[in-house]
Design a protein around this motif. Structure first.
Motif, PDB file in Angstrom:
ATOM      1  N   LEU A 193       0.826  -1.214   0.000  1.00  0.00           N
ATOM      2  CA  LEU A 193       0.000   0.000   0.000  1.00  0.00           C
ATOM      3  C   LEU A 193       0.855   1.256   0.000  1.00  0.00           C
ATOM      4  O   LEU A 193       1.925   1.295   0.613  1.00  0.00           O
ATOM      5  CB  LEU A 193      -0.915   0.025   1.235  1.00  0.00           C
ATOM      6  N   ASP A 194       0.351   2.281  -0.710  1.00  0.00           N
ATOM      7  CA  ASP A 194       1.004   3.593  -0.635  1.00  0.00           C
ATOM      8  C   ASP A 194       0.631   4.196   0.714  1.00  0.00           C
ATOM      9  O   ASP A 194      -0.056   3.575   1.515  1.00  0.00           O
ATOM     10  CB  ASP A 194       0.494   4.497  -1.759  1.00  0.00           C
ATOM     11  N   ALA A 195       1.044   5.415   0.910  1.00  0.00           N
ATOM     12  CA  ALA A 195       0.651   6.160   2.117  1.00  0.00           C
ATOM     13  C   ALA A 195       1.101   5.485   3.394  1.00  0.00           C
ATOM     14  O   ALA A 195       0.350   5.360   4.351  1.00  0.00           O
ATOM     15  CB  ALA A 195      -0.871   6.401   2.150  1.00  0.00           C
ATOM     16  N   GLN A 196       2.351   4.977   3.387  1.00  0.00           N
ATOM     17  CA  GLN A 196       2.916   4.494   4.650  1.00  0.00           C
ATOM     18  C   GLN A 196       3.071   5.725   5.556  1.00  0.00           C
ATOM     19  O   GLN A 196       3.312   6.831   5.100  1.00  0.00           O
ATOM     20  CB  GLN A 196       4.267   3.795   4.415  1.00  0.00           C
ATOM     21  N   ILE A 197       2.893   5.533   6.841  1.00  0.00           N
ATOM     22  CA  ILE A 197       2.844   6.660   7.787  1.00  0.00           C
ATOM     23  C   ILE A 197       4.250   6.947   8.350  1.00  0.00           C
ATOM     24  O   ILE A 197       4.955   6.007   8.724  1.00  0.00           O
ATOM     25  CB  ILE A 197       1.881   6.308   8.952  1.00  0.00           C
ATOM     26  N   PRO A 198       4.636   8.245   8.392  1.00  0.00           N
ATOM     27  CA  PRO A 198       5.971   8.578   8.912  1.00  0.00           C
ATOM     28  C   PRO A 198       6.146   8.090  10.353  1.00  0.00           C
ATOM     29  O   PRO A 198       5.195   8.082  11.138  1.00  0.00           O
ATOM     30  CB  PRO A 198       6.028  10.114   8.872  1.00  0.00           C
ATOM     31  N   ARG A 199       7.381   7.716  10.669  1.00  0.00           N
ATOM     32  CA  ARG A 199       7.698   7.164  11.986  1.00  0.00           C
ATOM     33  C   ARG A 199       7.322   8.106  13.129  1.00  0.00           C
ATOM     34  O   ARG A 199       6.785   7.683  14.152  1.00  0.00           O
ATOM     35  CB  ARG A 199       9.208   6.864  12.021  1.00  0.00           C
ATOM     36  N   ALA A 200       7.600   9.394  12.936  1.00  0.00           N
ATOM     37  CA  ALA A 200       7.328  10.354  14.022  1.00  0.00           C
ATOM     38  C   ALA A 200       5.829  10.397  14.334  1.00  0.00           C
ATOM     39  O   ALA A 200       5.435  10.514  15.499  1.00  0.00           O
ATOM     40  CB  ALA A 200       7.827  11.732  13.622  1.00  0.00           C
ATOM     41  N   VAL A 201       4.998  10.281  13.298  1.00  0.00           N
ATOM     42  CA  VAL A 201       3.541  10.292  13.510  1.00  0.00           C
ATOM     43  C   VAL A 201       3.137   9.039  14.282  1.00  0.00           C
ATOM     44  O   VAL A 201       2.340   9.080  15.216  1.00  0.00           O
ATOM     45  CB  VAL A 201       2.796  10.374  12.152  1.00  0.00           C
ATOM     46  N   MET A 202       3.726   7.913  13.889  1.00  0.00           N
ATOM     47  CA  MET A 202       3.407   6.662  14.604  1.00  0.00           C
ATOM     48  C   MET A 202       3.809   6.762  16.067  1.00  0.00           C
ATOM     49  O   MET A 202       3.068   6.330  16.953  1.00  0.00           O
ATOM     50  CB  MET A 202       4.172   5.496  13.979  1.00  0.00           C
ATOM     51  N   ASP A 203       5.002   7.332  16.310  1.00  0.00           N
ATOM     52  CA  ASP A 203       5.489   7.460  17.697  1.00  0.00           C
ATOM     53  C   ASP A 203       4.504   8.251  18.534  1.00  0.00           C
ATOM     54  O   ASP A 203       4.156   7.852  19.647  1.00  0.00           O
ATOM     55  CB  ASP A 203       6.853   8.174  17.743  1.00  0.00           C
ATOM     56  N   GLU A 204       4.062   9.380  17.958  1.00  0.00           N
ATOM     57  CA  GLU A 204       3.154  10.257  18.696  1.00  0.00           C
ATOM     58  C   GLU A 204       1.820   9.550  18.985  1.00  0.00           C
ATOM     59  O   GLU A 204       1.286   9.609  20.082  1.00  0.00           O
ATOM     60  CB  GLU A 204       2.905  11.478  17.819  1.00  0.00           C
ATOM     61  N   ARG A 205       1.296   8.844  17.963  1.00  0.00           N
ATOM     62  CA  ARG A 205       0.012   8.150  18.137  1.00  0.00           C
ATOM     63  C   ARG A 205       0.147   7.020  19.167  1.00  0.00           C
ATOM     64  O   ARG A 205      -0.731   6.844  20.012  1.00  0.00           O
ATOM     65  CB  ARG A 205      -0.486   7.594  16.794  1.00  0.00           C
ATOM     66  N   LEU A 206       1.240   6.302  19.095  1.00  0.00           N
ATOM     67  CA  LEU A 206       1.412   5.195  20.047  1.00  0.00           C
ATOM     68  C   LEU A 206       1.473   5.744  21.471  1.00  0.00           C
ATOM     69  O   LEU A 206       0.863   5.180  22.393  1.00  0.00           O
ATOM     70  CB  LEU A 206       2.682   4.403  19.739  1.00  0.00           C
ATOM     71  N   TYR A 207       2.188   6.840  21.633  1.00  0.00           N
ATOM     72  CA  TYR A 207       2.322   7.443  22.965  1.00  0.00           C
ATOM     73  C   TYR A 207       0.945   7.818  23.520  1.00  0.00           C
ATOM     74  O   TYR A 207       0.609   7.494  24.655  1.00  0.00           O
ATOM     75  CB  TYR A 207       3.230   8.668  22.862  1.00  0.00           C
ATOM     76  N   ARG A 208       0.141   8.464  22.677  1.00  0.00           N
ATOM     77  CA  ARG A 208      -1.201   8.872  23.137  1.00  0.00           C
ATOM     78  C   ARG A 208      -2.083   7.671  23.434  1.00  0.00           C
ATOM     79  O   ARG A 208      -2.813   7.637  24.419  1.00  0.00           O
ATOM     80  CB  ARG A 208      -1.880   9.738  22.068  1.00  0.00           C
ATOM     81  N   LEU A 209      -2.028   6.705  22.555  1.00  0.00           N
ATOM     82  CA  LEU A 209      -2.860   5.509  22.754  1.00  0.00           C
ATOM     83  C   LEU A 209      -2.461   4.804  24.050  1.00  0.00           C
ATOM     84  O   LEU A 209      -3.328   4.414  24.851  1.00  0.00           O
ATOM     85  CB  LEU A 209      -2.703   4.565  21.557  1.00  0.00           C
ATOM     86  N   GLN A 210      -1.159   4.668  24.262  1.00  0.00           N
ATOM     87  CA  GLN A 210      -0.716   3.943  25.461  1.00  0.00           C
ATOM     88  C   GLN A 210      -1.092   4.688  26.724  1.00  0.00           C
ATOM     89  O   GLN A 210      -1.393   4.080  27.752  1.00  0.00           O
ATOM     90  CB  GLN A 210       0.789   3.666  25.386  1.00  0.00           C
ATOM     91  N   GLU A 211      -1.133   5.995  26.650  1.00  0.00           N
ATOM     92  CA  GLU A 211      -1.543   6.781  27.816  1.00  0.00           C
ATOM     93  C   GLU A 211      -3.003   6.470  28.150  1.00  0.00           C
ATOM     94  O   GLU A 211      -3.355   6.271  29.317  1.00  0.00           O
ATOM     95  CB  GLU A 211      -1.317   8.272  27.504  1.00  0.00           C
ATOM     96  N   ARG A 212      -3.870   6.351  27.138  1.00  0.00           N
ATOM     97  CA  ARG A 212      -5.284   6.027  27.386  1.00  0.00           C
ATOM     98  C   ARG A 212      -5.444   4.587  27.895  1.00  0.00           C
ATOM     99  O   ARG A 212      -6.235   4.310  28.789  1.00  0.00           O
ATOM    100  CB  ARG A 212      -6.133   6.198  26.096  1.00  0.00           C
ATOM    101  N   ILE A 213      -4.682   3.675  27.283  1.00  0.00           N
ATOM    102  CA  ILE A 213      -4.766   2.265  27.696  1.00  0.00           C
ATOM    103  C   ILE A 213      -4.361   2.144  29.166  1.00  0.00           C
ATOM    104  O   ILE A 213      -5.020   1.459  29.958  1.00  0.00           O
ATOM    105  CB  ILE A 213      -3.848   1.386  26.801  1.00  0.00           C
ATOM    106  N   GLU A 214      -3.284   2.842  29.533  1.00  0.00           N
ATOM    107  CA  GLU A 214      -2.786   2.789  30.912  1.00  0.00           C
ATOM    108  C   GLU A 214      -3.802   3.400  31.878  1.00  0.00           C
ATOM    109  O   GLU A 214      -4.030   2.861  32.971  1.00  0.00           O
ATOM    110  CB  GLU A 214      -1.431   3.523  30.985  1.00  0.00           C
TER     111      GLU A 214
END
Ligand code: 5AD
Ligand code: SF4
Length: 456
Positions: A354-375
């Motif tokens: 697939l095209d539109a692979q997501i930049p690493r920095a965006v993934m990092d930020e999203r993972l951080y936010r998601l993990q904060e909610r999960i925690e």
């Protein structure tokens, strides 16, 4: 006795496979050792699910090569075996990248370990056949003393492989097509475990709730039926299963959570994402609302059930709005715990194209936010149990003398002080405090509960 060191990476299926390989090797005169130093055989049971898991294997192999060379200089020969999903996916490539590896054996071929090791004494060997035969029929039973040493909670593989083909996932290629073990074979294994003191079994499979094993007289049994029969095995007090797909959560299985006291109120049911657009691109075969409705039905059957999920952030094409849908779903459901991962492009999977692979920095930020909610939700779930009295299965000695550690019905780690109880006992514990990773409690007065007991 010869010594084997087994190191498993990745999922619970690998833990189970690692134990079965130890069982095979115990019949070949090997005993397990906790460190690679001094071992005659070193076996890495590998995971291919994300790129980082694969990199870990290669860096581990570099260290093992050094141990092998140092031991050879001291006159001891060491064989290195790579098993598991990296073995399946990479095959002979592993020995090109790391020539110290003697044998590469895939997850559906390890029942042939004795012959393969004999062959590997003469030359480098690769066996990555996917099943033509059922490997389970060839696995020797573990010795009772080995079962006891592994503890009172055990995994039992009932299903392997996956036919779902989520666009990001390598499992259908590394583990092969869905296969269910016959019910009688599973039951014989559970009975053997229970006779050696096991009280808690987790039935495992890559898509375990798709279980459709052969029952007596050729009938096809679903997972719920298998669980009901496992519940009749004397000594088995707790049953869980993992990992499940939302599409395979049928009425019978939901009813088992209501009717079966041994069915623990914990369910790992990965949703992966909250956006319907992304779920469709992932080929998940369900929408976020279908998942919400399913959770409602499960909670009707078992209101106190603890839920957990896997999430992937940064799947190709995931927009900020898509990601917000995931956060919304997490906040609505209130999972007791969850795993979350950055999307990792895996060669050979449809999503890698697939095209539109997501930049690493965006993934990092999203993972951080998601993990904060999960925690946040994990802590809320743990805090809500403080003051309640629940059944705890004691599994091991605690950190300090006089302490015992076990699990609540919701799979939370619980520590208690007790001089009188033993590992394998199920005791009523009043939870006094929630620490960051464990709950702390005291033995409840015999026979007394606070009437709000969430346990079965
Ligand atoms: N990238 C990131 N996470 C993945 N998983 C599976 N494949 C990938 C991938 N390519 C996650 C899913 C799955 C869990 C076992 O691993 O969330 O449920
Ligand atoms: Fe992979 Fe999807 Fe199968 Fe799970 S259901 S093993 S994520 S393909």
């Amino acid at each position: 006795m010869k010594k084997v060191h087994i190191k498993s990476f990745g999922c619970q299926m690998n833990v189970y496979d690692g134990q079965r390989m130890a069982d095979i090797l115990s019949h070949q005169g090997y005993e397990e050792t906790a460190t690679p130093e001094g071992a005659d055989l070193i076996l890495l049971n590998t995971c291919h699910i994300r790129d980082r898991a694969v990199q870990k294997v290669y860096s581990e192999l570099g260290k093992l090569r050094d141990i092998k060379n140092a031991q050879l200089a001291g006159g001891q020969e060491t064989k290195i075996v790579v098993a598991g999903c990296v073995a399946q996916a990479e095959g002979a490539e592993i020995q090109h990248r790391q020539p110290a590896v003697d044998l590469v054996v895939g997850p559906q071929a390890y029942h042939r370990l004795p012959e393969l090791l004999a062959e590997a004494a003469r030359k480098r060997v690769v066996d990555t056949d996917l099943p033509i035969e059922d490997k389970f029929g060839f696995l020797p039973a573990p010795k009772p003393q080995i079962i006891r040493a592994r503890g009172v909670s055990a995994f039992v593989t009932v299903q392997e492989g996956c036919d779902k083909f989520c666009a990001f996932c390598v499992v259908p290629y590394t583990r092969g097509a869905e296969f269910s073990r016959p019910a009688a074979q599973v039951l014989a294994e559970v009975e053997r475990l229970a006779e050696a003191g096991v009280r808690d079994v987790t039935l495992i499979g890559q898509n375990v709730n798709a279980y459709h094993g052969e029952g007596p007289g050729g009938a096809v049994w679903g997972l719920a039926r298998l669980m009901r029969r496992v519940a009749e095995v004397p000594g088995i007090a707790r049953i869980r299963y993992t990992t499940s797909h939302p599409r395979d959560m049928d009425d019978d299985l939901i009813a088992a959570h209501r009717d079966l006291p041994q069915a623990m109120p914990f369910l790992h049911l990965p949703v992966q994402a909250g956006s319907d657009r992304i779920l469709a691109a992932m080929n998940r075969k369900h929408t976020s609302d279908e998942y919400r409705r399913l959770i409602e039905r499960i909670r009707e059957a078992r209101p106190d059930i603890a839920l957990s999920s896997d999430f992937i952030v940064g799947f190709p094409g995931e927009t900020d709005a898509d990601f917000e849908d995931t956060i919304r779903l997490v906040d609505e459901i209130g999972f007791a715990s969850s795993y979350s991962f950055k999307y990792s492009s895996r060669p050979g999977t449809p999503a890698a194209e697939l095209d539109a692979q997501i930049p690493r920095a965006v993934m990092d930020e999203r993972l951080y936010r998601l993990q904060e909610r999960i925690e946040h939700h994990r802590q809320a779930f743990n805090a809500a149990i403080v003051g309640r009295t629940v059944d705890v299965l004691l599994e091991r000695a605690g950190r300090h003398p006089g302490q015992l550690a076990g699990k609540s019905p919701y799979l939370q780690a619980v520590q208690i002080e007790s001089e009188t109880n033993q590992i394998g006992d199920i005791v009523q514990v009043t939870i006094e405090r929630a620490g960051s990773n464990s709950l702390f409690g005291r033995l409840a007065e015999a026979g007394r509960t606070d009437g709000k007991d969430m346990a079965a």
